[in-house]
Every structure is written in structure tokens, then in C-alpha cells.
Design a protein around this motif. Structure first.
Motif, mmCIF file in Angstrom:
data_model
loop_
_atom_site.group_PDB
_atom_site.id
_atom_site.type_symbol
_atom_site.label_atom_id
_atom_site.label_comp_id
_atom_site.label_asym_id
_atom_site.label_seq_id
_atom_site.Cartn_x
_atom_site.Cartn_y
_atom_site.Cartn_z
ATOM 1 N N PHE A 373 0.823 -1.216 0.000
ATOM 2 C CA PHE A 373 0.000 0.000 0.000
ATOM 3 C C PHE A 373 0.856 1.264 0.000
ATOM 4 C CE2 PHE A 373 -3.414 -2.810 1.987
ATOM 5 C CZ PHE A 373 -4.069 -2.958 0.780
ATOM 6 N N ASP A 374 1.991 1.243 0.691
ATOM 7 C CA ASP A 374 2.875 2.401 0.663
ATOM 8 C C ASP A 374 3.390 2.662 -0.754
ATOM 9 O OD1 ASP A 374 2.611 2.993 3.330
ATOM 10 O OD2 ASP A 374 4.552 2.176 3.934
ATOM 11 N N LEU A 375 3.664 1.593 -1.491
ATOM 12 C CA LEU A 375 4.143 1.740 -2.862
ATOM 13 C C LEU A 375 3.061 2.293 -3.782
ATOM 14 C CD1 LEU A 375 6.235 1.275 -5.125
ATOM 15 C CD2 LEU A 375 5.377 -1.084 -5.284
ATOM 16 N N HIS A 376 1.871 1.725 -3.689
ATOM 17 C CA HIS A 376 0.855 2.031 -4.696
ATOM 18 C C HIS A 376 -0.111 3.144 -4.305
ATOM 19 C CE1 HIS A 376 2.307 -1.163 -7.183
ATOM 20 N NE2 HIS A 376 2.222 -2.019 -6.179
ATOM 21 N N LEU A 377 -0.213 3.462 -3.028
ATOM 22 C CA LEU A 377 -1.068 4.568 -2.611
ATOM 23 C C LEU A 377 -0.262 5.800 -2.205
ATOM 24 C CD1 LEU A 377 -3.885 2.788 -0.553
ATOM 25 C CD2 LEU A 377 -3.856 3.391 -2.984
ATOM 26 N N ARG A 378 0.985 5.596 -1.819
ATOM 27 C CA ARG A 378 1.825 6.718 -1.393
ATOM 28 C C ARG A 378 3.026 6.951 -2.306
ATOM 29 N NH1 ARG A 378 1.440 5.316 5.078
ATOM 30 N NH2 ARG A 378 -0.146 6.870 5.571
ATOM 31 N N LYS A 379 3.212 6.053 -3.272
ATOM 32 C CA LYS A 379 4.302 6.181 -4.248
ATOM 33 C C LYS A 379 5.673 6.220 -3.585
ATOM 34 C CE LYS A 379 1.097 6.322 -7.297
ATOM 35 N NZ LYS A 379 0.748 5.076 -8.040
ATOM 36 N N LYS A 380 5.820 5.453 -2.506
ATOM 37 C CA LYS A 380 7.101 5.341 -1.827
ATOM 38 C C LYS A 380 7.774 4.033 -2.255
ATOM 39 C CE LYS A 380 5.728 7.871 2.363
ATOM 40 N NZ LYS A 380 5.589 7.782 3.852
ATOM 41 N N ARG A 381 8.978 4.108 -2.722
ATOM 42 C CA ARG A 381 9.687 2.926 -3.184
ATOM 43 C C ARG A 381 9.802 1.900 -2.058
ATOM 44 N NH1 ARG A 381 15.108 1.240 -3.510
ATOM 45 N NH2 ARG A 381 15.434 -0.244 -5.219
ATOM 46 N N GLN A 382 9.610 0.620 -2.395
ATOM 47 C CA GLN A 382 9.612 -0.446 -1.413
ATOM 48 C C GLN A 382 10.520 -1.587 -1.871
ATOM 49 O OE1 GLN A 382 7.964 -0.217 1.574
ATOM 50 N NE2 GLN A 382 7.394 1.855 0.936
ATOM 51 N N PRO A 383 11.805 -1.539 -1.532
ATOM 52 C CA PRO A 383 12.719 -2.626 -1.918
ATOM 53 C C PRO A 383 12.261 -3.995 -1.435
ATOM 54 C CG PRO A 383 13.939 -0.721 -1.106
ATOM 55 C CD PRO A 383 12.491 -0.442 -0.838
ATOM 56 N N LEU A 384 11.478 -4.023 -0.344
ATOM 57 C CA LEU A 384 10.983 -5.301 0.181
ATOM 58 C C LEU A 384 10.212 -6.082 -0.872
ATOM 59 C CD1 LEU A 384 10.714 -7.029 2.789
ATOM 60 C CD2 LEU A 384 8.572 -5.810 3.237
ATOM 61 N N LEU A 385 9.584 -5.383 -1.805
ATOM 62 C CA LEU A 385 8.759 -6.034 -2.816
ATOM 63 C C LEU A 385 9.521 -6.355 -4.098
ATOM 64 C CD1 LEU A 385 5.555 -3.839 -2.382
ATOM 65 C CD2 LEU A 385 5.942 -6.148 -1.500
ATOM 66 N N ASP A 386 10.816 -6.029 -4.127
ATOM 67 C CA ASP A 386 11.596 -6.251 -5.342
ATOM 68 C C ASP A 386 12.215 -7.638 -5.415
ATOM 69 O OD1 ASP A 386 11.026 -3.689 -6.185
ATOM 70 O OD2 ASP A 386 12.875 -2.823 -5.364
ATOM 71 N N LYS A 387 12.572 -8.189 -4.255
ATOM 72 C CA LYS A 387 13.271 -9.480 -4.248
ATOM 73 C C LYS A 387 13.218 -10.059 -2.830
ATOM 74 C CE LYS A 387 17.709 -7.209 -3.363
ATOM 75 N NZ LYS A 387 19.103 -6.993 -3.848
ATOM 76 N N PRO A 388 13.616 -11.339 -2.653
ATOM 77 C CA PRO A 388 13.634 -11.934 -1.307
ATOM 78 C C PRO A 388 14.481 -11.118 -0.334
ATOM 79 C CG PRO A 388 13.855 -13.638 -2.967
ATOM 80 C CD PRO A 388 13.931 -12.324 -3.698
ATOM 81 N N SER A 389 14.049 -11.134 0.932
ATOM 82 C CA SER A 389 14.681 -10.309 1.957
ATOM 83 C C SER A 389 15.304 -11.172 3.050
ATOM 84 C CB SER A 389 13.636 -9.377 2.582
ATOM 85 O OG SER A 389 14.118 -8.770 3.762
ATOM 86 N N ASN A 390 16.476 -10.780 3.517
ATOM 87 C CA ASN A 390 17.111 -11.479 4.638
ATOM 88 C C ASN A 390 16.311 -11.300 5.926
ATOM 89 O OD1 ASN A 390 19.267 -12.398 3.088
ATOM 90 N ND2 ASN A 390 20.503 -10.564 3.473
ATOM 91 N N ARG A 391 15.526 -10.224 6.003
ATOM 92 C CA ARG A 391 14.701 -9.999 7.197
ATOM 93 C C ARG A 391 13.551 -10.979 7.268
ATOM 94 N NH1 ARG A 391 12.337 -4.328 7.164
ATOM 95 N NH2 ARG A 391 12.607 -4.510 4.899
ATOM 96 N N TYR A 392 13.080 -11.410 6.098
ATOM 97 C CA TYR A 392 11.934 -12.317 6.040
ATOM 98 C C TYR A 392 12.257 -13.491 5.123
ATOM 99 C CZ TYR A 392 9.765 -8.075 7.861
ATOM 100 O OH TYR A 392 9.470 -6.972 8.619
ATOM 101 N N PRO A 393 13.179 -14.370 5.556
ATOM 102 C CA PRO A 393 13.585 -15.488 4.699
ATOM 103 C C PRO A 393 12.458 -16.482 4.421
ATOM 104 C CG PRO A 393 14.465 -15.746 6.925
ATOM 105 C CD PRO A 393 13.889 -14.365 6.851
ATOM 106 N N GLU A 394 11.370 -16.397 5.202
ATOM 107 C CA GLU A 394 10.238 -17.309 4.967
ATOM 108 C C GLU A 394 9.473 -16.980 3.686
ATOM 109 O OE1 GLU A 394 10.338 -16.299 9.481
ATOM 110 O OE2 GLU A 394 10.588 -15.247 7.557
#
Length: 406
Positions: A373-394
Motif C-alpha cells: 500500500f505504501d508503494l501504490h497509494l503513497r508512491k514510496k519505493r519499497q525494496p521489500l517487494l523487489d526481491k527476497p529479503s534477509n529480514r523475512y527469509p520465509e
């Protein structure tokens, strides 16, 4: 003994099972409303005397909440035609200027009783769910500037109340969103109205087939459009409605509510983006496609690409999603992991079959939903949605074209 959750497409003949522990309350329908039963050993492990609670929101703002009674006189109720108007209860969460005195009640004792009885749960006090500690304050004064807050609509699973998504709603509100969760009347085991009436689940007794589930999605989309009318129209029903930016509206849903998000986007151009959390989709996207952003978030056992008929419904829709899109799966999750149930069952000593702790599953769900929602309603870049994250390996990113996730 570990409990399991039936998963499947709305059109299959998979037997409906009973809901486990607080699963009677929250969201154990796999989009189509398949339920599961607790084993005798699972019921015996319930922990009486525990007061459940929701994790604190991760945003910086206090959270207020209120309930609205809305009546759509333009259409009869789709499930009880004798009711000439569609009545809805909606909960709102929003950023508040300061904490209030009274924390909001999760649900009423009667709702808790009906939900636990529906799940055939006898090892817990019948009012235990009504005592769940929330983080929002009733009728706290809203904070924000005029037309400054995005609006997110939430829709629960079939037979489930809007309260099942409270943990997510509180978190979004603490991050500066207005959130509206809808109780779809006669589709929930228990909905309480201001005059004291408690409606029950008429649709639970209806024989289901694919056409019926498509009708459900369209009915829910109509509910969403009506709620948007009531919140953003010329005479809004909420005193804080002036804070809502009508150009920044999106929807997320769990199970049948997630499936309905696609229909809402197809039906109402005001809904700019959508999320389906572990819901088998019913109504196919037209050949013209859907260009607005969409996120699939689910469990690997059901929604791994190329692994069965249920995943095939997402694959069918994936081809018709022509805009920004992601397909994310959470390792160790079960159907209940994407709402409050994973947290509450852990606290009450009930095994819901998930291999991931409920608090961790909620943290993941909150993080990815907010990023979307931050990306698509606030136009804030979100690296979390670009590729797998070490913070959330699940969390795995899936490529349906390759029938693979990584």
C-alpha cells in the motif's frame, strides 16, 4: 497431534470441517469457506484462563476506532430477499491525535459464544474472545489533514466476522491509513447491530458451487462500492471522512474476502490496488485484463505454481493481470496465518497446523501488506517487494511462468 486445514477450490467436493478453537471466530475458510475440525487431543490442550491479546502496531501513531451501521436501500439483501435493504456493520480504524481512555472491544460476549459453539469448542470460556486485548481506542479523535489519508477496505473470509482482521487494521492505522473492515451480513456466524439484533450465517447452509462463489464475490464487491459511497460521498457517515483521500483507495481480503478483491477492482474504478491473502479466486478476469496493481500472498501447500487445481486459479488470473503484480508465499504458513487466528491460537494453546509462530506470521503479513500500500497509494519505493529479503527469509517470490519460487 497436529491439526491440518483443508484447502481447495470452491468447486471441489472437499468435505467441510469444523473450525478449531478460536478458528470458529477467525479465518479458516480457504476462500471457498472450507473448515477444519480440531481433534480431541487438540481441544484438550486449550489453555483456559489466558487473556488473548493482539501484538502492538508497528507504526508511530495512536489508533482510534469506531463502528458504523450502514443501510443500502437501493438493493435487497442478496441472501435474505425479505430484507428489502442491505444492512452492514463496518469497523473503522484510523490514526488518532492521542490515545483514548477505553480500548475497543474485540467482539461481544454473545458473538464469542456463537463463534465458539459453531466451532464445537468446549474447552474454553464462551466469552474468551470478547476479552481479547486490542490496541485501538474507541472513538478517539482522528488525526490528519483534509484528504490526507489513504483508505484501505478489508474483507474477511466466508462465515467470518470483520474482527478477524483487527491486527492488520490496527497496524495500517498506526502507519497513517484509514481502514474500513466490512461484516458481510448473513455471511458471518455472528454480526451484532446497534439495536441488539444478532444475525447469523444464512449462506453457511447453502450448497456451494463455482457459480455460487462467483455470486458471493459480486455481492461483496457491491458491499465495497456502497461503503465507499458512504465514506466518500457528499454526505459521509463518519465524522472524520474529510481526512480520506478518495483518489487513494485500495482493498485487501482474506480467503473469500481476498478473492472478492479482484471483483471489486473490476467493478469499481475507485479501488486502485488489491491484495488476495490466501483466497482461491472464483470469478475469472475478463480477456481485456486488469492493469491495476495486485498482490497474491499465500501458503505454499496450496498456492505453489503448477501444484494443483487451486494454484491454477491464481495462474489463470496471473496471466490477465497486466500491471504491477507479485506472487508471494510464506513458508510454514497455514490458512490461519494471515489474520489474527495464528496469534490467538498460539496464546490459547491450540495447534492450528502452522509451522510458523502466529506472531511471526502477523509480522510478515503486516510488513508486506503495508509495503504494497505504501508503494501504490503513497508512491514510496519499497525494496521489500523487489526481491527476497534477509529480514523475512520465509517469504518466497514466485514466477508462475517458470513454475518456480525462490
Amino acid at each position: 497431534m497436529r491439526q491440518t486445514i483443508e484447502s481447495g477450490n470452491a468447486g471441489t467436493s472437499t468435505p467441510r470441517r469444523r473450525l478449531a478453537a478460536v478458528a470458529g471466530l477467525l479465518a479458516v475458510a480457504v476462500s471457498a469457506g472450507f473448515l477444519y475440525a480440531p481433534s480431541a487431543s487438540a481441544r484438550s490442550t486449550a489453555t483456559p484462563g489466558v487473556t488473548p491479546f493482539l501484538p502492538k502496531p508497528t507504526g508511530s501513531q495512536p489508533v482510534g476506532t469506531t463502528s458504523l451501521y450502514l443501510k443500502d436501500t437501493s438493493r435487497p439483501d442478496p441472501w435474505v430477499p425479505a430484507m428489502k435493504a442491505r444492512e452492514l456493520m463496518v469497523s473503522l480504524w484510523y490514526p488518532a491525535k492521542s490515545p483514548g481512555r477505553d480500548r475497543a472491544q474485540y467482539m461481544t460476549p454473545k458473538e464469542s459464544e456463537l463463534l465458539l459453539k459453531d466451532g464445537e469448542i468446549t474447552g474454553l470460556p464462551m466469552d474468551v474472545l470478547s476479552k481479547t486485548r486490542t490496541n485501538a481506542f474507541t472513538d478517539a479523535e482522528p488525526a490528519g489533514r483534509k484528504r490526507g489519508l489513504p483508505l484501505v477496505v478489508l474483507s474477511p473470509g466466508h462465515s467470518k466476522p470483520r474482527s478477524e482482521l483487527t491486527g492488520l487494521a490496527e497496524d495500517l492505522a498506526s502507519r497513517g491509513y484509514v481502514v474500513a473492515a466490512i461484516d458481510h451480513t448473513y455471511e458471518s456466524v455472528a454480526t451484532t447491530f446497534p439495536d441488539g439484533r444478532v444475525t447469523t450465517c444464512v449462506t453457511c447452509e447453502i450448497k456451494k458451487n463455482p457459480a455460487w462463489w462467483e455470486k458471493l464475490s459480486k455481492s461483496r464487491a457491491a458491499d465495497v462500492s456502497f461503503v465507499l459511497d458512504e465514506l466518500t460521498g457528499a454526505r459521509p457517515k463518519w465524522k472524520g471522512a474529510r481526512l480520506i483521500d478518495p483518489s487513494r483507495i485500495a482493498m485487501a481480503g482474506h480467503s473469500a474476502g481476498g478473492a472478492s478483491a479482484i471483483q471489486a477492482l473490476l467493478t469499481d474504478s475507485r479501488v486502485r490496488a488489491g491484495i488476495d491473502m490466501d483466497g482461491t479466486t472464483d470469478a475469472p478476469i475478463p480477456d481485456s485484463g486488469l492493469s491495476r496493481p495486485f498482490l497474491f500472498l499465500g501458503k505454499p501447500s496450496t498456492y505453489t505454481p503448477g501444484k494443483g487445481d487451486t494454484a491454477a486459479t491464481w495462474e489463470r488470473d496471473w496471466k490477465q493481470l497486466t500491471g504491477w503484480k507479485r506472487w508471494l508465499l510464506v513458508t510454514g504458513a497455514e490458512h490461519t496465518s494471515f489474520n489474527d487466528l495464528g496469534v490467538l491460537t498460539d496464546q490459547l494453546g491450540i495447534d492450528d497446523g502452522a509451522e510458523i509462530p502466529g506472531t511471526r506470521a502477523m509480522k510478515i503479513t503486516r510488513a508486506y501488506v503495508a509495503a504494497f500500500f505504501d508503494l501504490h497509494l503513497r508512491k514510496k519505493r519499497q525494496p521489500l517487494l523487489d526481491k527476497p529479503s534477509n529480514r523475512y527469509p520465509e517469504v518466497e517470490f514466485c514466477a508462475p511462468e517458470k513454475k518456480a519460487c525462490a
